[in-house]
Design an enzyme around this catalytic site. Structure first.
Site, PDB file in Angstrom:
ATOM      1  N   PRO A  67       0.814  -1.212   0.000  1.00 52.21           N
ATOM      2  CA  PRO A  67       0.000   0.000   0.000  1.00 52.21           C
ATOM      3  C   PRO A  67       0.853   1.270   0.000  1.00 52.21           C
ATOM      4  CG  PRO A  67      -0.741  -1.525   1.697  1.00 52.21           C
ATOM      5  CD  PRO A  67       0.545  -2.045   1.167  1.00 52.21           C
ATOM      6  N   GLU A  68       0.604   2.141  -0.954  1.00 49.36           N
ATOM      7  CA  GLU A  68       1.230   3.450  -1.001  1.00 49.36           C
ATOM      8  C   GLU A  68       0.108   4.485  -0.866  1.00 49.36           C
ATOM      9  OE1 GLU A  68       3.984   3.703  -4.328  1.00 49.36           O
ATOM     10  OE2 GLU A  68       4.300   1.544  -4.284  1.00 49.36           O
ATOM     11  N   ARG A  85       2.252 -10.442   6.585  1.00 45.68           N
ATOM     12  CA  ARG A  85       3.685 -10.453   6.927  1.00 45.68           C
ATOM     13  C   ARG A  85       4.024  -9.815   8.262  1.00 45.68           C
ATOM     14  NH1 ARG A  85       6.126  -9.603   0.811  1.00 45.68           N
ATOM     15  NH2 ARG A  85       5.260 -11.528   0.048  1.00 45.68           N
TER      16      ARG A  85
END
Length: 287
Positions: A2-3, A123
């Site tokens: 995600p940016e 993660r």
DNA sequence: CATCAACCCTGAGAGC
DNA sequence: TGCTCTCAGGGTTGAT
């Protein structure tokens, strides 16, 4: 990964509803469950629980890649890092029994109306903060790319103040907040700038083009609800509109030259060797 | 100030 | 089929 556009998409959904999920505005926290302790950057689980239970959600916003949940007397911040996502789900089944957490849910916030907010993160790199002073977490961030005070003149001046390669500098959140690997590669390609160009060598016109390009690719990403990469993040379709990112060997959409992949600052970097020619004085020409 | 390597993690994909 | 190995990637930390 995600940016800014992906984070903006999620923040808007939490605030206004969307992605087939209701808004969390006005909901009251009833209880919390922490499945992976390190997800909570601060404070510890007992303090976190004590301080958040009973608080009502007043607003949701974004700063850089952070999601900011405004509570009555403090702020709940999230950083999704690589694989994080925030989902609003039904918490109780028709019999009123709690529905068990989904795989990779690291933090679940239950609301008094039977819904919940789940921080799902495969993660486990993502983090959450509960703080009265969000500046403690957000204070070091560079300007927002769409902030009106970020003019071409200001960006040019900022670039001149450093002596670094453009790619790692644009990825540095202290320099500019919100760009990640995808949108940096896309913006540099659109601006026709080689990722190894020294920031001091960028002319005013190039800085102006770069700012316009950054806003163009970020705006496009937001319009398409972000990019959905691998199994991470659902909903967006910007991944179908990349010009260079993960397009190694494919023809450049502008000139047809095969896109190249190199590594800069431990990051894979994609560019067109014709549209983005090697600068006259590349930083670290050897590597 | 800038660069670099290591670290945190899991799952996908390659090779066998 | 199933094992092992390598790798990706945002941000932090510590060394140079």
């Amino acid at each position: 990964m995600p940016e800014l556009p992906e984070v903006e998409t999620i923040a808007r959904a939490l605030r206004d509803g969307g992605r087939d999920e209701p808004s969390i505005m006005g909901k009251t926290v009833k209880d919390v469950h922490v499945y992976w302790k390190r997800t909570l950057a601060e404070p510890g689980v007992p303090t976190f629980t004590k301080r958040i239970v009973g608080q009502k959600i007043k607003d949701v916003s974004r700063r850089g890649k952070f999601i900011v949940v405004h509570l009555q007397s403090e702020y709940l911040l999230f950083h999704l890092r690589m694989s994080g996502d925030l989902k609003v789900q039904v918490n109780l089944d028709p019999e009123g029994k709690r529905i068990k957490a989904q795989k990779h849910d690291q933090l679940v916030i239950e609301f008094s109306d039977g819904m919940r907010l789940a921080f799902n993160d495969t993660r486990k790199f993502g983090r959450a903060w509960l703080t009265r002073d969000p500046q403690m977490v957000l204070g070091g961030l560079g300007p927002e790319p769409f902030d009106a005070s970020l003019t071409p003149e200001v960006l040019h001046q900022m670039l001149s103040a450093h002596s670094r390669q453009l790619k790692p500098l644009l990825l540095d959140q202290k320099f500019l907040a919100g760009l990640g690997n995808i949108y940096t590669d896309e913006a540099l390609h659109l601006a026709k700038l080689h990722p190894m160009t020294g920031s001091k060598d960028v002319t005013f016109k190039q800085a102006k083009d770069l700012l316009r390009s950054i806003r163009k690719v970020l705006g496009e990403g937001i319009k398409r609800n972000g990019a959905s990469i691998d199994w991470v993040y659902r909903g967006g379709d910007f991944q179908n509109h990349f010009s260079v990112y993960q397009c190694t060997g494919e023809p450049c959409p502008v000139c047809g030259t095969p896109i190249q992949r190199i590594v800069i600052g431990q990051r894979s970097t994609h560019y067109c060797p014709v549209c983005q020619p090697e600068p006259a004085r590349p930083v670290n020409p050897g590597k």
